[in-house]
Design a protein around this motif. Structure first.
Motif, PDB file in Angstrom:
ATOM      1  N   LEU A  99      44.388  12.956 -45.896  1.00 55.42           N
ATOM      2  CA  LEU A  99      43.906  14.213 -45.314  1.00 55.42           C
ATOM      3  C   LEU A  99      45.052  15.221 -45.278  1.00 55.42           C
ATOM      4  O   LEU A  99      46.135  14.909 -44.788  1.00 55.42           O
ATOM      5  CB  LEU A  99      43.395  13.986 -43.886  1.00 55.42           C
ATOM      6  N   ARG A 100      44.779  16.409 -45.750  1.00 54.89           N
ATOM      7  CA  ARG A 100      45.821  17.432 -45.719  1.00 54.89           C
ATOM      8  C   ARG A 100      45.718  18.309 -44.484  1.00 54.89           C
ATOM      9  O   ARG A 100      46.648  19.024 -44.142  1.00 54.89           O
ATOM     10  CB  ARG A 100      45.736  18.312 -46.969  1.00 54.89           C
ATOM     11  N   GLU A 101      44.552  18.247 -43.852  1.00 54.31           N
ATOM     12  CA  GLU A 101      44.349  19.055 -42.649  1.00 54.31           C
ATOM     13  C   GLU A 101      43.903  18.159 -41.506  1.00 54.31           C
ATOM     14  O   GLU A 101      43.527  17.002 -41.713  1.00 54.31           O
ATOM     15  CB  GLU A 101      43.298  20.139 -42.918  1.00 54.31           C
ATOM     16  N   GLN A 102      43.924  18.700 -40.321  1.00 51.31           N
ATOM     17  CA  GLN A 102      43.483  17.944 -39.156  1.00 51.31           C
ATOM     18  C   GLN A 102      42.015  17.522 -39.335  1.00 51.31           C
ATOM     19  O   GLN A 102      41.228  18.239 -39.947  1.00 51.31           O
ATOM     20  CB  GLN A 102      43.623  18.794 -37.888  1.00 51.31           C
ATOM     21  N   ASN A 151      37.669   9.244 -45.048  1.00 52.25           N
ATOM     22  CA  ASN A 151      37.842  10.477 -45.823  1.00 52.25           C
ATOM     23  C   ASN A 151      36.929  10.362 -47.040  1.00 52.25           C
ATOM     24  O   ASN A 151      37.195   9.565 -47.933  1.00 52.25           O
ATOM     25  CB  ASN A 151      39.304  10.635 -46.257  1.00 52.25           C
ATOM     26  N   PRO A 152      35.839  11.127 -47.089  1.00 49.26           N
ATOM     27  CA  PRO A 152      34.881  10.954 -48.185  1.00 49.26           C
ATOM     28  C   PRO A 152      35.426  11.386 -49.543  1.00 49.26           C
ATOM     29  O   PRO A 152      34.865  11.012 -50.571  1.00 49.26           O
ATOM     30  CB  PRO A 152      33.697  11.829 -47.765  1.00 49.26           C
ATOM     31  N   VAL A 153      36.515  12.119 -49.554  1.00 48.55           N
ATOM     32  CA  VAL A 153      37.089  12.557 -50.833  1.00 48.55           C
ATOM     33  C   VAL A 153      37.887  11.420 -51.471  1.00 48.55           C
ATOM     34  O   VAL A 153      37.770  11.156 -52.670  1.00 48.55           O
ATOM     35  CB  VAL A 153      37.977  13.800 -50.630  1.00 48.55           C
ATOM     36  N   THR A 154      38.692  10.731 -50.648  1.00 49.04           N
ATOM     37  CA  THR A 154      39.515   9.642 -51.184  1.00 49.04           C
ATOM     38  C   THR A 154      38.840   8.276 -51.036  1.00 49.04           C
ATOM     39  O   THR A 154      39.312   7.292 -51.602  1.00 49.04           O
ATOM     40  CB  THR A 154      40.862   9.589 -50.447  1.00 49.04           C
ATOM     41  N   SER A 155      37.785   8.203 -50.229  1.00 52.50           N
ATOM     42  CA  SER A 155      37.098   6.942 -49.912  1.00 52.50           C
ATOM     43  C   SER A 155      37.998   5.981 -49.150  1.00 52.50           C
ATOM     44  O   SER A 155      37.781   4.772 -49.184  1.00 52.50           O
ATOM     45  CB  SER A 155      36.564   6.261 -51.183  1.00 52.50           C
ATOM     46  N   LEU A 156      39.011   6.510 -48.486  1.00 52.00           N
ATOM     47  CA  LEU A 156      39.908   5.682 -47.686  1.00 52.00           C
ATOM     48  C   LEU A 156      39.477   5.726 -46.224  1.00 52.00           C
ATOM     49  O   LEU A 156      38.987   6.757 -45.745  1.00 52.00           O
ATOM     50  CB  LEU A 156      41.352   6.175 -47.827  1.00 52.00           C
ATOM     51  N   ALA A 157      39.665   4.597 -45.536  1.00 54.27           N
ATOM     52  CA  ALA A 157      39.174   4.503 -44.163  1.00 54.27           C
ATOM     53  C   ALA A 157      40.138   3.721 -43.290  1.00 54.27           C
ATOM     54  O   ALA A 157      40.959   2.935 -43.777  1.00 54.27           O
ATOM     55  CB  ALA A 157      37.800   3.819 -44.155  1.00 54.27           C
TER      56      ALA A 157
END
Lengths: 80, 158
Positions: free
Chosen positions: B96-99, B132-138
Protein backbone atom coordinates in the motif's frame (compact mmCIF):
# COMPACT_ATOMS: atom_id res chain seq x y z
CA UNK A 1 6.37 -25.48 32.02
CA UNK A 2 9.47 -23.51 32.90
CA UNK A 3 8.65 -20.63 35.25
CA UNK A 4 10.95 -17.60 35.50
CA UNK A 5 10.64 -14.62 37.81
CA UNK A 6 11.62 -11.38 36.09
CA UNK A 7 11.35 -7.73 37.10
CA UNK A 8 10.61 -4.76 34.89
CA UNK A 9 13.56 -4.10 32.59
CA UNK A 10 14.91 -7.64 32.87
CA UNK A 11 14.90 -10.14 30.04
CA UNK A 12 15.60 -13.71 29.07
CA UNK A 13 16.65 -15.37 25.85
CA UNK A 14 15.08 -18.25 23.93
CA UNK A 15 17.74 -20.15 22.00
CA UNK A 16 20.42 -17.94 20.50
CA UNK A 17 18.21 -15.64 18.50
CA UNK A 18 15.29 -14.40 20.59
CA UNK A 19 15.38 -12.09 23.58
CA UNK A 20 12.21 -11.41 25.56
CA UNK A 21 12.23 -8.28 27.71
CA UNK A 22 9.72 -7.14 30.35
CA UNK A 23 9.09 -3.51 29.41
CA UNK A 24 6.31 -2.56 31.78
CA UNK A 25 4.28 -4.16 34.53
CA UNK A 26 0.85 -2.69 35.14
CA UNK A 27 -2.32 -3.67 36.93
CA UNK A 28 -3.30 -6.95 35.38
CA UNK A 29 -0.96 -6.75 32.40
CA UNK A 30 2.67 -6.86 31.35
CA UNK A 31 4.17 -5.21 28.30
CA UNK A 32 6.66 -7.50 26.58
CA UNK A 33 9.35 -6.64 24.05
CA UNK A 34 10.65 -9.33 21.72
CA UNK A 35 13.93 -8.96 19.88
CA UNK A 36 14.68 -11.53 17.20
CA UNK A 37 14.93 -12.25 13.48
CA UNK A 38 11.95 -11.07 11.41
CA UNK A 39 11.46 -14.55 9.96
CA UNK A 40 10.47 -15.89 13.38
CA UNK A 41 6.74 -15.31 13.56
CA UNK A 42 5.27 -14.01 16.81
CA UNK A 43 1.57 -14.74 17.16
CA UNK A 44 -0.86 -13.88 19.92
CA UNK A 45 -2.11 -17.24 21.16
CA UNK A 46 -5.73 -16.15 21.44
CA UNK A 47 -5.81 -14.95 17.81
CA UNK A 48 -4.47 -18.28 16.56
CA UNK A 49 -6.97 -20.19 18.73
CA UNK A 50 -9.88 -18.07 17.55
CA UNK A 51 -8.94 -18.75 13.94
CA UNK A 52 -8.82 -22.47 14.67
CA UNK A 53 -12.18 -22.30 16.44
CA UNK A 54 -13.64 -20.55 13.40
CA UNK A 55 -12.93 -23.48 11.07
CA UNK A 56 -15.98 -24.17 8.98
CA UNK A 57 -17.43 -27.58 9.66
CA UNK A 58 -19.82 -28.43 6.88
CA UNK A 59 -22.92 -29.75 8.60
CA UNK A 60 -26.62 -29.05 8.65
CA UNK A 61 -26.32 -27.31 12.01
CA UNK A 62 -23.50 -25.00 10.86
CA UNK A 63 -25.38 -24.29 7.66
CA UNK A 64 -28.51 -23.24 9.53
CA UNK A 65 -26.55 -21.15 12.03
CA UNK A 66 -24.71 -19.29 9.28
CA UNK A 67 -27.81 -18.72 7.19
CA UNK A 68 -29.62 -17.31 10.22
CA UNK A 69 -26.67 -15.05 10.92
CA UNK A 70 -26.23 -13.76 7.38
CA UNK A 71 -29.90 -12.91 7.18
CA UNK A 72 -29.11 -10.19 9.71
CA UNK A 73 -25.78 -9.05 8.29
CA UNK A 74 -26.03 -6.30 5.75
CA UNK A 75 -23.40 -4.12 4.20
CA UNK A 76 -24.28 -0.45 4.48
CA UNK A 77 -25.31 1.22 1.30
CA UNK A 78 -22.69 3.55 -0.06
CA UNK A 79 -23.63 7.21 0.12
CA UNK A 80 -24.54 8.60 -3.25
CA UNK B 1 1.24 -9.71 -7.06
CA UNK B 2 2.36 -13.26 -6.48
CA UNK B 3 2.78 -15.71 -9.40
CA UNK B 4 -0.35 -17.27 -10.76
CA UNK B 5 -2.71 -14.79 -9.18
CA UNK B 6 -4.78 -12.11 -10.77
CA UNK B 7 -6.08 -8.90 -9.30
CA UNK B 8 -9.34 -9.00 -7.41
CA UNK B 9 -11.73 -7.36 -9.78
CA UNK B 10 -14.20 -4.75 -8.69
CA UNK B 11 -16.79 -2.96 -10.65
CA UNK B 12 -15.46 0.54 -11.22
CA UNK B 13 -11.94 -0.68 -10.43
CA UNK B 14 -11.41 -0.27 -6.68
CA UNK B 15 -14.66 1.39 -5.80
CA UNK B 16 -17.16 -0.96 -4.21
CA UNK B 17 -20.51 -1.03 -5.94
CA UNK B 18 -23.21 1.13 -4.51
CA UNK B 19 -25.50 -1.65 -3.39
CA UNK B 20 -25.04 -4.19 -0.63
CA UNK B 21 -22.24 -6.26 -2.15
CA UNK B 22 -18.63 -5.34 -1.54
CA UNK B 23 -17.16 -7.83 -3.95
CA UNK B 24 -19.69 -8.02 -6.71
CA UNK B 25 -17.81 -10.18 -9.16
CA UNK B 26 -19.21 -13.46 -7.92
CA UNK B 27 -15.78 -14.95 -8.47
CA UNK B 28 -13.24 -16.45 -6.16
CA UNK B 29 -10.03 -14.56 -5.58
CA UNK B 30 -6.65 -15.97 -4.58
CA UNK B 31 -4.74 -14.06 -1.93
CA UNK B 32 -1.41 -14.54 -0.21
CA UNK B 33 -0.53 -14.06 3.44
CA UNK B 34 3.25 -13.49 3.24
CA UNK B 35 3.51 -14.06 7.00
CA UNK B 36 0.94 -16.85 7.06
CA UNK B 37 -2.39 -16.92 8.87
CA UNK B 38 -2.11 -17.30 12.67
CA UNK B 39 -3.09 -20.76 13.84
CA UNK B 40 -2.29 -22.49 10.57
CA UNK B 41 1.13 -23.64 9.49
CA UNK B 42 2.18 -24.07 5.91
CA UNK B 43 1.43 -22.08 2.84
CA UNK B 44 -0.04 -18.62 3.12
CA UNK B 45 -1.98 -19.08 -0.11
CA UNK B 46 -5.71 -18.77 0.39
CA UNK B 47 -8.76 -18.34 -1.78
CA UNK B 48 -11.60 -15.99 -0.93
CA UNK B 49 -14.54 -18.13 -1.93
CA UNK B 50 -17.65 -16.24 -2.86
CA UNK B 51 -20.94 -17.92 -2.09
CA UNK B 52 -24.13 -16.23 -3.14
CA UNK B 53 -25.97 -18.47 -0.70
CA UNK B 54 -24.17 -16.99 2.29
CA UNK B 55 -23.47 -13.44 1.06
CA UNK B 56 -22.10 -11.19 2.48
CA UNK B 57 -20.09 -13.97 4.11
CA UNK B 58 -17.07 -15.33 2.25
CA UNK B 59 -14.97 -18.39 2.99
CA UNK B 60 -11.25 -17.97 3.40
CA UNK B 61 -10.00 -21.32 2.21
CA UNK B 62 -6.43 -22.60 2.21
CA UNK B 63 -5.18 -23.32 -1.30
CA UNK B 64 -3.11 -26.24 -0.03
CA UNK B 65 -5.44 -27.57 2.70
CA UNK B 66 -9.06 -27.45 1.53
CA UNK B 67 -10.26 -28.52 4.98
CA UNK B 68 -8.98 -25.19 6.33
CA UNK B 69 -11.86 -22.84 5.57
CA UNK B 70 -12.96 -19.90 7.71
CA UNK B 71 -16.14 -17.85 7.29
CA UNK B 72 -15.30 -14.14 7.09
CA UNK B 73 -17.42 -11.09 6.53
CA UNK B 74 -16.58 -7.51 5.50
CA UNK B 75 -16.18 -5.59 8.73
CA UNK B 76 -18.66 -2.97 7.52
CA UNK B 77 -21.43 -5.55 7.88
CA UNK B 78 -20.73 -5.62 11.62
CA UNK B 79 -19.50 -2.08 12.25
CA UNK B 80 -20.01 0.47 9.44
CA UNK B 81 -17.77 2.92 11.32
CA UNK B 82 -14.91 0.52 11.97
CA UNK B 83 -11.63 2.36 12.43
CA UNK B 84 -8.77 0.42 10.85
CA UNK B 85 -5.20 1.28 11.84
CA UNK B 86 -2.11 -0.03 10.08
CA UNK B 87 1.59 0.54 10.73
CA UNK B 88 3.92 1.74 7.99
CA UNK B 89 5.56 -1.69 7.88
CA UNK B 90 2.19 -3.42 7.42
CA UNK B 91 1.29 -0.99 4.63
CA UNK B 92 4.63 -1.81 3.02
CA UNK B 93 4.04 -5.55 3.43
CA UNK B 94 0.72 -5.31 1.57
CA UNK B 95 2.13 -2.95 -1.06
CA UNK B 96 0.00 0.00 0.00
CA UNK B 97 1.37 3.39 -0.92
CA UNK B 98 -1.27 5.31 0.97
CA UNK B 99 -3.01 4.95 4.29
CA UNK B 100 -5.70 2.25 4.29
CA UNK B 101 -9.22 3.31 3.48
CA UNK B 102 -12.10 0.88 3.98
CA UNK B 103 -14.08 0.51 0.82
CA UNK B 104 -11.25 2.28 -0.96
CA UNK B 105 -7.81 0.76 -1.32
CA UNK B 106 -8.28 -2.17 1.07
CA UNK B 107 -10.74 -4.91 1.85
CA UNK B 108 -11.20 -5.68 5.52
CA UNK B 109 -12.79 -8.87 6.82
CA UNK B 110 -13.48 -10.18 10.29
CA UNK B 111 -13.39 -13.87 11.15
CA UNK B 112 -16.72 -15.37 12.25
CA UNK B 113 -16.89 -17.98 14.98
CA UNK B 114 -20.27 -19.65 14.72
CA UNK B 115 -22.43 -20.51 17.70
CA UNK B 116 -21.58 -23.82 19.27
CA UNK B 117 -23.03 -25.35 22.42
CA UNK B 118 -23.75 -22.53 24.85
CA UNK B 119 -21.45 -20.10 23.02
CA UNK B 120 -23.11 -17.61 20.72
CA UNK B 121 -21.83 -16.53 17.33
CA UNK B 122 -19.11 -13.90 17.45
CA UNK B 123 -16.52 -12.17 15.32
CA UNK B 124 -12.98 -11.02 15.93
CA UNK B 125 -12.91 -7.23 15.70
CA UNK B 126 -9.47 -7.02 17.28
CA UNK B 127 -7.65 -8.73 14.43
CA UNK B 128 -9.26 -8.07 11.04
CA UNK B 129 -7.92 -9.57 7.85
CA UNK B 130 -6.82 -6.81 5.53
CA UNK B 131 -6.39 -7.42 1.80
CA UNK B 132 -4.85 -5.18 -0.81
CA UNK B 133 -6.93 -6.11 -3.87
CA UNK B 134 -4.29 -4.73 -6.24
CA UNK B 135 -1.42 -6.91 -4.99
CA UNK B 136 -3.63 -9.72 -3.58
CA UNK B 137 -1.51 -9.59 -0.42
CA UNK B 138 -3.13 -9.97 2.98
CA UNK B 139 -2.40 -9.94 6.68
CA UNK B 140 -4.37 -10.41 9.87
CA UNK B 141 -3.57 -7.17 11.63
CA UNK B 142 -4.01 -6.75 15.38
CA UNK B 143 -5.41 -3.36 16.33
CA UNK B 144 -2.92 -2.53 19.09
CA UNK B 145 -4.26 0.81 20.15
CA UNK B 146 -7.96 0.06 19.98
CA UNK B 147 -10.48 -1.42 22.38
CA UNK B 148 -11.98 -3.70 19.73
CA UNK B 149 -12.64 -7.12 21.31
CA UNK B 150 -11.34 -10.38 19.90
CA UNK B 151 -14.73 -11.94 20.70
CA UNK B 152 -17.56 -9.62 19.70
CA UNK B 153 -20.90 -11.38 20.26
CA UNK B 154 -23.27 -11.17 17.34
CA UNK B 155 -26.37 -11.80 19.45
CA UNK B 156 -27.71 -8.37 18.56
CA UNK B 157 -27.70 -9.41 14.91
CA UNK B 158 -29.96 -12.39 15.53
Amino acid sequence: MLVLRRNQGQSFTVGDAVEVRVLQIGRGFVKIGIIGPREIEVVRTEIARLNQNALWKASGESDETLKELVSHLRLPRKAK
Amino acid sequence: MFPGSRPIAFKDNLVPPSDTALLATGENAEILFPEGLPGFVGSGRFVLVYSKEYAPVYFLQSASQPEVSLPVVPVQAVDPDYNLAMSASDCELLGLREQPCLGGNVLCFVVLVLASGDKQSACNLMAPIVVNPVTSLAKQIVQFESDYPSVFPLASFQ
